[in-house]
Design an enzyme around this catalytic site. Structure first.
Site, PDB file in Angstrom:
ATOM      1  N   SER A  39      47.331 -25.174   1.669  1.00 11.23           N
ATOM      2  CA  SER A  39      47.498 -26.540   2.148  1.00 11.23           C
ATOM      3  C   SER A  39      48.872 -27.079   1.765  1.00 11.23           C
ATOM      4  O   SER A  39      49.890 -26.482   2.097  1.00 11.23           O
ATOM      5  CB  SER A  39      46.346 -27.402   1.602  1.00 11.23           C
ATOM      6  OG  SER A  39      46.252 -28.624   2.281  1.00 11.23           O
ATOM      7  N   ASP A 159      42.066 -26.157   6.692  1.00 15.92           N
ATOM      8  CA  ASP A 159      42.636 -26.116   5.345  1.00 15.92           C
ATOM      9  C   ASP A 159      42.129 -24.936   4.513  1.00 15.92           C
ATOM     10  O   ASP A 159      40.927 -24.725   4.369  1.00 15.92           O
ATOM     11  CB  ASP A 159      42.254 -27.433   4.649  1.00 15.92           C
ATOM     12  CG  ASP A 159      43.015 -27.682   3.374  1.00 15.92           C
ATOM     13  OD1 ASP A 159      43.028 -26.795   2.510  1.00 15.92           O
ATOM     14  OD2 ASP A 159      43.589 -28.767   3.240  1.00 15.92           O
TER      15      ASP A 159
END
Length: 283
Positions: A39, A159
């Site tokens: 991320s 993510d």
């Protein structure tokens, strides 16, 4: 000398702590053999590998008042609270130009972690050319409920923190036995189970394995933390993380708080400099 990995946790805007640490690394020319980013960690890793001092800081701070960067207007218009085209196209190509040449010359292997929505498992993408592959950074950074699923090369991705928040096992399994781990939470932090699971189940009802991964995230996260702590004890990992609980959300817009967290990261790395060198050079 053993190969050394660098593991970069995500955390949205909390990632500015990591930006501070990595700017100290750039300043001192600290280089590793593997960078694995999750991320925000993958985005910070990209600026570290292009050796652009304070680039990650400016990307986080300079556009906070621009509705195209981070706003509920974005969320309503596009389904993503962060402006993905702004972040992964306009900024690197026009506003804060990314140094692709330096990135390509880096000796380090660069892995961006994303979550496969159909399997609920982590995918580890080796990125060699961000002019062509930056979409994988976008996928790695697409927070569930706050971003759209990224479809690329037959994958449906979100993510990486969902499936593998702290990818220390990935590094070890690929031959990197010594790892520097940068976390964005303090030592007392333990992840708890998700509070809004009913909304998750509604939104992702077509992806039952993704739902399961989101439900189990706290268990896997805490297991990874336990492993990291064990490896620190054995001398196989070196951790840099905030000394105190971080009172900053994933979508924080308070510039003073963000500046302070960046400075904490830089100063924590500076304070640990001699120990980092000792860890890296120890056989």
């Amino acid at each position: 000398m053993e190969k050394i990995g660098l593991i970069l946790e995500g955390g949205g805007m909390r990632g500015i702590y990591t930006a501070g640490v990595l700017d100290f690394f750039i300043e001192k020319d600290i280089e590793v053999d593997l960078v694995v980013g999750v991320s925000a960690g993958s985005c910070n890793g990209a600026s570290y590998l292009s050796k652009q001092y304070k680039r990650a800081y400016h990307v986080n701070i300079d556009y906070l008042n621009d509705k195209n960067y981070l706003s509920f207007r974005n969320f309503i218009k596009t389904g993503s609270i962060f402006g993905m085209d702004f972040l992964f196209n306009k900024i690197p190509n026009e506003l804060n130009i990314y140094d692709h040449d330096t990135f390509k010359k880096s000796k380090a292997k660069f892995i961006a972690v994303a979550t496969n929505c159909e399997t609920g498992k982590a995918e580890y993408f080796e990125l060699k050319d961000l002019e062509k592959e930056i979409i994988y950074l976008q996928a790695s950074s697409s927070i569930p409920m706050f971003a759209n699923i990224v479809e690329v090369d037959g994958y449906k991705l979100l993510d990486g923190g969902v499936a593998d928040s702290i990818p220390i096992e990935y590094a070890i399994n690929n031959g990197y036995k010594k790892n520097i781990v940068i976390l964005t939470r303090d030592k007392t932090y333990r992840k708890s189970n998700i509070k809004f699971i009913h909304a998750v189940k509604r939104k992702y009802r077509r992806y039952p394995k993704l739902i399961q991964a989101i439900e189990n995230r706290y268990i896997n996260y805490n297991k990874s933390l336990d492993l990291v702590n064990k490896l620190v004890q054995s001398g196989d990992a070196f951790v840099i993380r905030p000394k105190n609980p971080v009172q900053i959300s994933q979508i924080e817009k308070n510039v003073i708080k963000l500046n302070n967290l960046y400075e904490y990261g830089y100063n924590d790395a500076k304070e640990a400099y001699d120990k980092i060198l000792e860890f890296m050079n120890k056989n």
